[in-house]
Design a protein around this motif. Structure first.
Motif, PDB file in Angstrom:
ATOM      1  N   GLU A   1      34.660 -20.637  89.463  1.00 25.98           N
ATOM      2  CA  GLU A   1      33.903 -20.387  90.703  1.00 25.98           C
ATOM      3  C   GLU A   1      33.898 -21.589  91.651  1.00 25.98           C
ATOM      4  O   GLU A   1      34.084 -21.425  92.868  1.00 25.98           O
ATOM      5  CB  GLU A   1      32.480 -19.957  90.367  1.00 25.98           C
ATOM      6  CG  GLU A   1      32.338 -18.512  89.964  1.00 25.98           C
ATOM      7  CD  GLU A   1      32.543 -17.553  91.118  1.00 25.98           C
ATOM      8  OE1 GLU A   1      32.774 -17.999  92.254  1.00 25.98           O
ATOM      9  OE2 GLU A   1      32.498 -16.329  90.870  1.00 25.98           O
TER      10      GLU A   1
ATOM     11  N   ARG B   1      36.973 -21.709  94.101  1.00 20.20           N
ATOM     12  CA  ARG B   1      37.317 -20.650  95.061  1.00 20.20           C
ATOM     13  C   ARG B   1      37.845 -21.277  96.356  1.00 20.20           C
ATOM     14  O   ARG B   1      37.282 -22.244  96.880  1.00 20.20           O
ATOM     15  CB  ARG B   1      36.107 -19.788  95.389  1.00 20.20           C
ATOM     16  CG  ARG B   1      35.854 -18.691  94.389  1.00 20.20           C
ATOM     17  CD  ARG B   1      34.795 -17.739  94.895  1.00 20.20           C
ATOM     18  NE  ARG B   1      34.438 -16.712  93.927  1.00 20.20           N
ATOM     19  CZ  ARG B   1      35.043 -15.535  93.835  1.00 20.20           C
ATOM     20  NH1 ARG B   1      36.033 -15.238  94.686  1.00 20.20           N
ATOM     21  NH2 ARG B   1      34.653 -14.648  92.938  1.00 20.20           N
ATOM     22  N   GLY B   2      38.906 -20.669  96.866  1.00 19.23           N
ATOM     23  CA  GLY B   2      39.544 -21.181  98.074  1.00 19.23           C
ATOM     24  C   GLY B   2      40.616 -22.209  97.791  1.00 19.23           C
ATOM     25  O   GLY B   2      41.420 -22.527  98.670  1.00 19.23           O
TER      26      GLY B   2
ATOM     27  N   ASN C   1      43.201 -16.194  94.927  1.00 24.59           N
ATOM     28  CA  ASN C   1      42.041 -15.315  94.870  1.00 24.59           C
ATOM     29  C   ASN C   1      42.184 -14.256  93.784  1.00 24.59           C
ATOM     30  O   ASN C   1      41.189 -13.782  93.221  1.00 24.59           O
ATOM     31  CB  ASN C   1      41.833 -14.628  96.222  1.00 24.59           C
ATOM     32  CG  ASN C   1      40.514 -13.866  96.280  1.00 24.59           C
ATOM     33  OD1 ASN C   1      39.443 -14.442  96.075  1.00 24.59           O
ATOM     34  ND2 ASN C   1      40.599 -12.560  96.527  1.00 24.59           N
TER      35      ASN C   1
ATOM     36  N   LEU D   1      34.234 -18.317  84.375  1.00 23.81           N
ATOM     37  CA  LEU D   1      33.795 -18.369  85.767  1.00 23.81           C
ATOM     38  C   LEU D   1      33.046 -19.658  86.083  1.00 23.81           C
ATOM     39  O   LEU D   1      33.055 -20.121  87.236  1.00 23.81           O
ATOM     40  CB  LEU D   1      32.937 -17.148  86.096  1.00 23.81           C
ATOM     41  CG  LEU D   1      33.706 -15.821  86.211  1.00 23.81           C
ATOM     42  CD1 LEU D   1      32.738 -14.655  86.361  1.00 23.81           C
ATOM     43  CD2 LEU D   1      34.691 -15.868  87.381  1.00 23.81           C
TER      44      LEU D   1
ATOM     45  N   PHE E   1      40.266 -14.041  90.409  1.00 19.92           N
ATOM     46  CA  PHE E   1      38.928 -13.466  90.271  1.00 19.92           C
ATOM     47  C   PHE E   1      38.941 -11.935  90.299  1.00 19.92           C
ATOM     48  O   PHE E   1      37.974 -11.310  89.852  1.00 19.92           O
ATOM     49  CB  PHE E   1      38.026 -13.953  91.400  1.00 19.92           C
ATOM     50  CG  PHE E   1      37.865 -15.442  91.446  1.00 19.92           C
ATOM     51  CD1 PHE E   1      36.928 -16.077  90.640  1.00 19.92           C
ATOM     52  CD2 PHE E   1      38.643 -16.212  92.288  1.00 19.92           C
ATOM     53  CE1 PHE E   1      36.777 -17.448  90.677  1.00 19.92           C
ATOM     54  CE2 PHE E   1      38.490 -17.594  92.337  1.00 19.92           C
ATOM     55  CZ  PHE E   1      37.561 -18.212  91.530  1.00 19.92           C
ATOM     56  N   THR E   2      40.010 -11.350  90.825  1.00 14.11           N
ATOM     57  CA  THR E   2      39.956  -9.917  91.128  1.00 14.11           C
ATOM     58  C   THR E   2      40.891  -9.049  90.303  1.00 14.11           C
ATOM     59  O   THR E   2      40.663  -7.840  90.181  1.00 14.11           O
ATOM     60  CB  THR E   2      40.296  -9.680  92.611  1.00 14.11           C
ATOM     61  OG1 THR E   2      41.632 -10.178  92.890  1.00 14.11           O
ATOM     62  CG2 THR E   2      39.302 -10.399  93.508  1.00 14.11           C
TER      63      THR E   2
END
Length: 611
Positions: A382, A385-386, A390, A378, A393-394
């Motif tokens: 991190e 992000r964007g 996505n 991360l 991360f999930t």
């Protein structure tokens, strides 16, 4: 690795695997006999031979092998032509890994190596006994010449691979110094150790950039003896080879002659093997392994068939999108098409349940991303992000699944929704874009064996309104189209090993995307991925490397650049029972080059395997 597992016919492939084996070579004061990314080399200074060989293996006899396609050149270092199978046996490098210690390189032409504490340079000292086949000594001048000509006129890969070698200079006839640019990189001392050393004297009167059927001058265990272009080539063992008694070579390269016969396709090649036209085969087809080896000689015990487990990372094999094509640039489209591939049905109906679905570009290794990113990953992900999917991360990545029945209606409905979101619509049962242009895909193949895999996929695509066509071409046309990236989709592979490094630039970097002959088959041009590759190259510890590689793996997977296919964790091996074989098998290769001809077994075949 250049452990010469079948001494790969294309040296470029051999170089790649070596590169991925050496990211954390240890430095130490004074000359070293080996460089390793492990705690220490498996073999200490002064070792006599590799553990898995028979050091007293007899020399002699002829082994006959096969290759698919044709050849028109003995120059494997350039983009032009098709190099002859087995040509790697003619050349030698400064250092080499071994099939039982892929994280270490041991000296071959190099007697020893010194590495700066700050990793800014490496000095190689050459063995005084190293000789080319004409008897001339291998010198530091030859080494510098080799690096320079490979970068200037060789395949594009070499320019990427040696990009951070800022200078090579002769210190003395037997000492050569390489200086490195950029941040400290523990891989670079080993990268230069992998240079195929060419004879400057021999090549100075020849055009390195052109194909040639003149047998080349090398310093390896074999040289070209006879050949007929496109049909067969025979190599003879160099009887007074200077390297035959080196610890890494003792008990290996035992055949007096190696003959390669070239076949049009794998169907013909398998029948030739069954008829005894050649002696040894690594089977790549699950169907052939399941159904093609029940024949009289095998039932009589004259042919042996074995599945031998290995510990090699499997890498990624998959349907590769060419995102240079406008219709493949939207990741929703690529994800939709992945829903049309029914692996479970294919594995049951076509592959006899032999395969496992691939879920990582670094499959079968600790480098593969599993579960959700940990805290260390991360820290890399991190800030992105964007700019990255996505789902990184999930959700742990998992390819689409089915029940294997062939009914994939649920997956196709999900694919339709994604295609609609991406701006595609159905008109008269055809999927078209906003301007009414239909969605068409040509699957470019080089082997008819893959047609049975692609055709069921095209049927599923048709249900989405997509016109999928299969085109199988000969090897020369296939290579030409790959070099110029003239394809919609192919079945491609991205080989990996236990420690990725500089070669990742050639796979994924923007600089490689439009370079003819480069291996960025997908056509990725993403500064985020470029930066993630550099994280791998610059990793200072094994832990850092694993973290950086897993992070890249997640981004590649969720970008849907390929539709993952399958892998197997064993070698499927078949051979006519004429060989002596060591009792111990190396974990990272078939170990074929430690086999030898057993005259008693050969006579017992009674002509079988030797028509």
């Amino acid at each position: 690795m250049k452990a010469r597992n079948m001494r790969a016919s294309f040296l470029i492939a051999a170089v790649v695997v070596v590169s991925t084996s050496t990211a954390f070579a240890q430095t130490a004061p004074g000359p070293l006999h080996a460089l390793t990314l492990d705690d220490r080399p498996k073999y200490a200074p002064g070792f006599r031979h590799l553990d898995f060989v028979n050091p007293d293996a007899p020399k002699g006899g002829t082994v006959r092998l096969h290759s698919i396609g044709s050849f028109d050149s003995f120059n494997p270092f350039i983009i032009k032509g098709d190099a002859a199978a087995g040509i790697a046996n003619v050349f030698e490098t400064l250092m080499t890994p071994t099939p039982d210690d892929s994280l270490t390189e041991y000296g071959v032409i190099a007697e020893s190596v010194e590495v700066a504490d700050d990793l800014s340079w490496a000095i190689y000292t050459l063995r005084p006994e190293a000789r080319f086949h004409d008897g001339s000594p291998v010198t530091a001048d030859d080494v510098v010449f080799s690096l320079n000509i490979l970068r200037e006129k060789g395949q594009p890969f070499y320019r990427f691979y040696y990009a951070n070698v800022s200078k090579a200079e002769v210190l003395s006839p037997r000492r050569v110094k390489f200086s490195f640019s950029g941040p400290p990189n523990r891989e670079l001392p080993q990268i230069v150790g992998q240079v195929n050393v060419l004879s400057k004297k021999w090549w100075s009167t020849r055009d390195f950039s052109k194909t040639s059927l003149e047998p080349p001058m090398g310093s390896g265990p074999y040289r070209v003896k006879t050949f007929e272009p496109g049909r067969h080539v025979t190599y003879e063992r160099v009887g007074d080879w200077w390297g035959k008694d080196l610890p890494v070579n003792r008990g290996r390269y035992n055949f007096d002659e190696i003959r390669y016969d070239f076949y049009r396709d794998q169907v013909v090649a398998l029948e030739a093997f069954k008829a005894g036209q050649y002696d040894y085969r690594l089977e790549s087809s699950s169907k052939d392994w399941a159904t093609g080896y029940d024949f009289p000689a095998q039932r009589a015990g004259k042919v042996k068939t074995v599945m031998r487990p290995h510990s090699n990372p499997s890498g990624m094999q998959g349907f590769v999108f060419n995102i240079r094509r406008e219709r493949f640039r939207d990741p929703r489209v690529r994800r939709a098409l992945s829903l049309a591939f029914d692996f479970e049905w294919s594995n049951r109906q076509l592959f006899y349940g032999q395969y496992t679905r691939t879920t990582s570009y670094f499959e079968n290794s600790e480098l593969a991303a599993k579960g959700l990113p940990d805290a260390a990953e991360l820290k890399i992900l991190e800030p992105l992000r964007g700019r990255i999917p996505n789902e990184v991360f999930t959700r742990p990545y998992q390819p689409p699944e089915t029940d294997g029945s062939g009914n994939i209606r649920r997956n196709l409905r999900a694919a339709q929704r994604l295609l609609k979101q991406a701006g595609w619509r159905i008109v008269n049962n055809r999927l078209v874009d906003g301007s009414g242009k239909p969605f068409e895909i040509e699957f470019l193949l080089v082997s008819p064996a893959f047609e049975r895999v692609v055709i069921p996929l095209t049927r599923n695509l048709k249900r989405l309104g997509i016109d999928g066509r299969v085109r199988t071409v000969d090897s020369a046309q296939y290579q030409n189209r790959l070099r110029s990236f003239d394809f919609d989709m192919i079945i491609g592979t991205f080989g990996q090993s236990r420690s990725p490094g500089n070669e990742q630039r050639d796979y994924w970097s923007a600089a490689s995307a439009d370079r003819e002959g480069g291996r960025n088959l997908v056509g990725i041009k993403d500064p985020v991925i470029d930066a993630m590759v550099e994280n791998i190259v610059a990793a200072r510890t094994r832990k850092d490397l694993v973290t950086a590689t897993r992070a890249l793996d997640r981004v590649l997977l969720w970008s849907h650049f390929v539709i993952p296919q399958w892998h197997i964790r064993s070698y499927r091996m078949a051979w006519w029972d004429k060989f002596g074989i060591p009792d111990k098998n190396p974990p990272y290769g078939p170990g074929f080059w430690s086999w030898w001809i057993d005259p008693k077994k050969e006579r017992a075949l009674g002509g079988g395997g030797n028509p």
